[in-house]
Design a protein around this motif. Structure first.
Motif, PDB file in Angstrom:
ATOM      1  N   SER A 104       0.822  -1.219   0.000  1.00 53.70           N
ATOM      2  CA  SER A 104       0.000   0.000   0.000  1.00 53.70           C
ATOM      3  C   SER A 104       0.852   1.264   0.000  1.00 53.70           C
ATOM      4  O   SER A 104       2.032   1.235   0.342  1.00 53.70           O
ATOM      5  N   PHE A 105       0.207   2.308  -0.368  1.00 57.63           N
ATOM      6  CA  PHE A 105       0.827   3.623  -0.380  1.00 57.63           C
ATOM      7  C   PHE A 105       0.077   4.491   0.617  1.00 57.63           C
ATOM      8  O   PHE A 105      -1.084   4.257   0.908  1.00 57.63           O
ATOM      9  N   ARG A 106       0.773   5.523   1.103  1.00 54.83           N
ATOM     10  CA  ARG A 106       0.079   6.494   1.944  1.00 54.83           C
ATOM     11  C   ARG A 106      -0.547   7.527   1.022  1.00 54.83           C
ATOM     12  O   ARG A 106       0.121   8.056   0.120  1.00 54.83           O
ATOM     13  N   ILE A 108      -1.982  11.085   0.448  1.00 44.33           N
ATOM     14  CA  ILE A 108      -2.025  12.428   1.039  1.00 44.33           C
ATOM     15  C   ILE A 108      -3.054  13.247   0.258  1.00 44.33           C
ATOM     16  O   ILE A 108      -2.849  13.555  -0.910  1.00 44.33           O
ATOM     17  N   GLU A 251       2.482   8.365  -1.459  1.00 44.03           N
ATOM     18  CA  GLU A 251       3.803   8.265  -0.849  1.00 44.03           C
ATOM     19  C   GLU A 251       4.045   6.805  -0.506  1.00 44.03           C
ATOM     20  O   GLU A 251       3.245   6.194   0.218  1.00 44.03           O
ATOM     21  N   GLU A 252       5.124   6.245  -1.043  1.00 43.29           N
ATOM     22  CA  GLU A 252       5.410   4.837  -0.771  1.00 43.29           C
ATOM     23  C   GLU A 252       5.876   4.692   0.667  1.00 43.29           C
ATOM     24  O   GLU A 252       6.722   5.446   1.136  1.00 43.29           O
ATOM     25  N   ARG A 253       5.257   3.746   1.369  1.00 47.97           N
ATOM     26  CA  ARG A 253       5.639   3.556   2.783  1.00 47.97           C
ATOM     27  C   ARG A 253       6.954   2.814   2.904  1.00 47.97           C
ATOM     28  O   ARG A 253       7.256   1.993   2.109  1.00 47.97           O
TER      29      ARG A 253
END
Lengths: 253, 138
Positions: A104-106, A108, A251-253
């Motif tokens: 998953s990605f964050r 924003i 944003e890649e975690r």
């Protein structure tokens, strides 16, 4: 007058050099809240007007859509109940299989405050946004961050010719899309032997720092010549840039 | 002067928020036509504000605007800016050069001609006292 001109020109050149090397970044900061506030209220306030011509042209379609919408609402309620059951079932199955959660990605969230050649969004480096991050609307690819300040960021759009995105179709055909600063984007670097048909859907392939499986658009025109090494096609992007009010920076975690 | 400032602000907002078209440059050209040599400060400040609001490298627009102003002021007799046709040709060429450099596309010809004509007849009407005493006028 000549003296005035040359002194102003020198000032402008000096300003350009200083800003190019990011030496006067802090000078922008005091104006940022005001600019963001004004642009956001103007863009978001007037965005309703952009829908007006479409409403007039598609009036009949809209009436039908309203009827359909009511019918779909009923179906939706039934589906929700089913989804609830399926989610619970899915979770228990995941546990049983020991499958990893999807990468998953964050996300924003960001308000769109202007759309000119670039899209401008009301979040910046203080929110963790950096140049190169992809921007999406749902699962539709919008563009990539090209410049940030503390409170604002510029998004280079899919339709811009400065952005090249590696893509893959639902048939597995690979290529690259490149904007033409218009409504359509150009698909190129498709091998002659690879299948390519009208209405094929293209997604990001996950290369060159772009996340995979983000929707790009569908093929509306194919330009093929047996002599050429590559085929070309025109793709109509799914993103309706002018109507979007909110986007998400990944944003890649 | 208030009208000119409002017109510049409106042009900057339109250009940076709503539509990819060099509205500000168009107003700048009109300002130079009306105010002549006194327009240089306006030109510089408008460029800086456009860069600031549009999140571009500061000074870039000022340089372009100042150079266009210099060309207009230096060669106004050769271009014969008293002739509307000459002004329209100059505006069309300049707007397209600017569009190509800053937006990598050609400007809409219809909008250019319409806005140029509108401003050419609107601004002298607003500033008759200024337009009357200057070399550059339409």
């Amino acid at each position: 007058m000549r003296k005035k001109f040359f002194s102003l020109l020198t000032a402008a050149v000096l300003l350009y050099i200083l800003d190019y090397f990011r030496l006067i970044e802090s000078a922008r900061l005091p104006a940022e809240p005001l600019i963001v506030g004004v642009k956001k209220s103007l863009y978001q306030g007037f965005s309703q007007l952009k829908i007006l011509p479409k409403l007039v042209i598609n009036y009949d379609t809209l009436v039908e859509a309203v009827k359909k919408s009511r019918q779909l609402t009923n179906e939706n309620n039934e589906m929700r109940m089913k989804i609830g059951e399926l989610v619970a079932e899915n979770e228990s199955l995941r546990k049983q299989l020991g499958a990893p959660l999807p990468a998953s990605f964050r996300f924003i969230p960001a308000d769109v405050i202007a759309v000119s050649r670039y899209m401008e969004i009301a979040i910046g480096s203080q929110n963790g946004v950096k140049a190169g991050m992809p921007v999406v609307d749902g699962s539709t690819f919008i563009g990539r961050i090209s410049k940030t300040t503390d409170r604002r960021s510029l998004v280079i759009l899919l339709t811009d010719n400065d952005l090249n995105v590696p893509v893959i179709s639902n048939r597995g055909t690979r290529g690259k899309v490149n904007g033409q600063l218009g409504k359509l984007v150009l698909l190129n670097q498709v091998l002659q032997r690879d299948p390519l048909f009208l209405d094929d859907i293209f997604f990001t392939s996950g290369e060159e720092g772009f996340p995979p499986k983000l929707l790009i658009g569908k093929v509306v025109h194919i330009d093929t010549d047996d002599v050429d090494v590559y085929k070309q096609a025109q793709i109509a992007p799914y993103a309706e840039i002018d109507l979007i009010k909110k986007v998400f920076v990944l944003e890649e975690r | 002067m208030k009208t000119l400032a409002l017109l510049l602000i409106l042009a900057i907002i339109l250009e940076t928020v709503f539509y990819v078209y060099p509205f500000t440059l168009l107003v700048i050209i009109m300002t130079v036509l009306i105010l002549g040599g006194n327009s240089l400060y306006w030109v510089f400040i408008a460029g800086v504000i456009l860069d600031l609001v549009g999140l571009r490298i500061m000074g870039g627009n000022s340089i372009f605007f100042l150079l266009i102003s210099a060309i207009m002021l230096r060669y106004n007799r050769r271009f014969n800016f008293n002739n509307v046709i000459n002004v329209m040709i100059f505006i069309t060429v300049t707007i397209n050069v600017y569009s190509f450099i800053f937006y990598q596309r050609m400007a809409d010809l219809f909008i250019t001609l319409f806005l140029a004509l509108l401003l050419l007849y609107l601004l002298p009407w607003y500033f008759p006292y200024l337009a009357g005493g200057k070399k550059l006028k339409v």
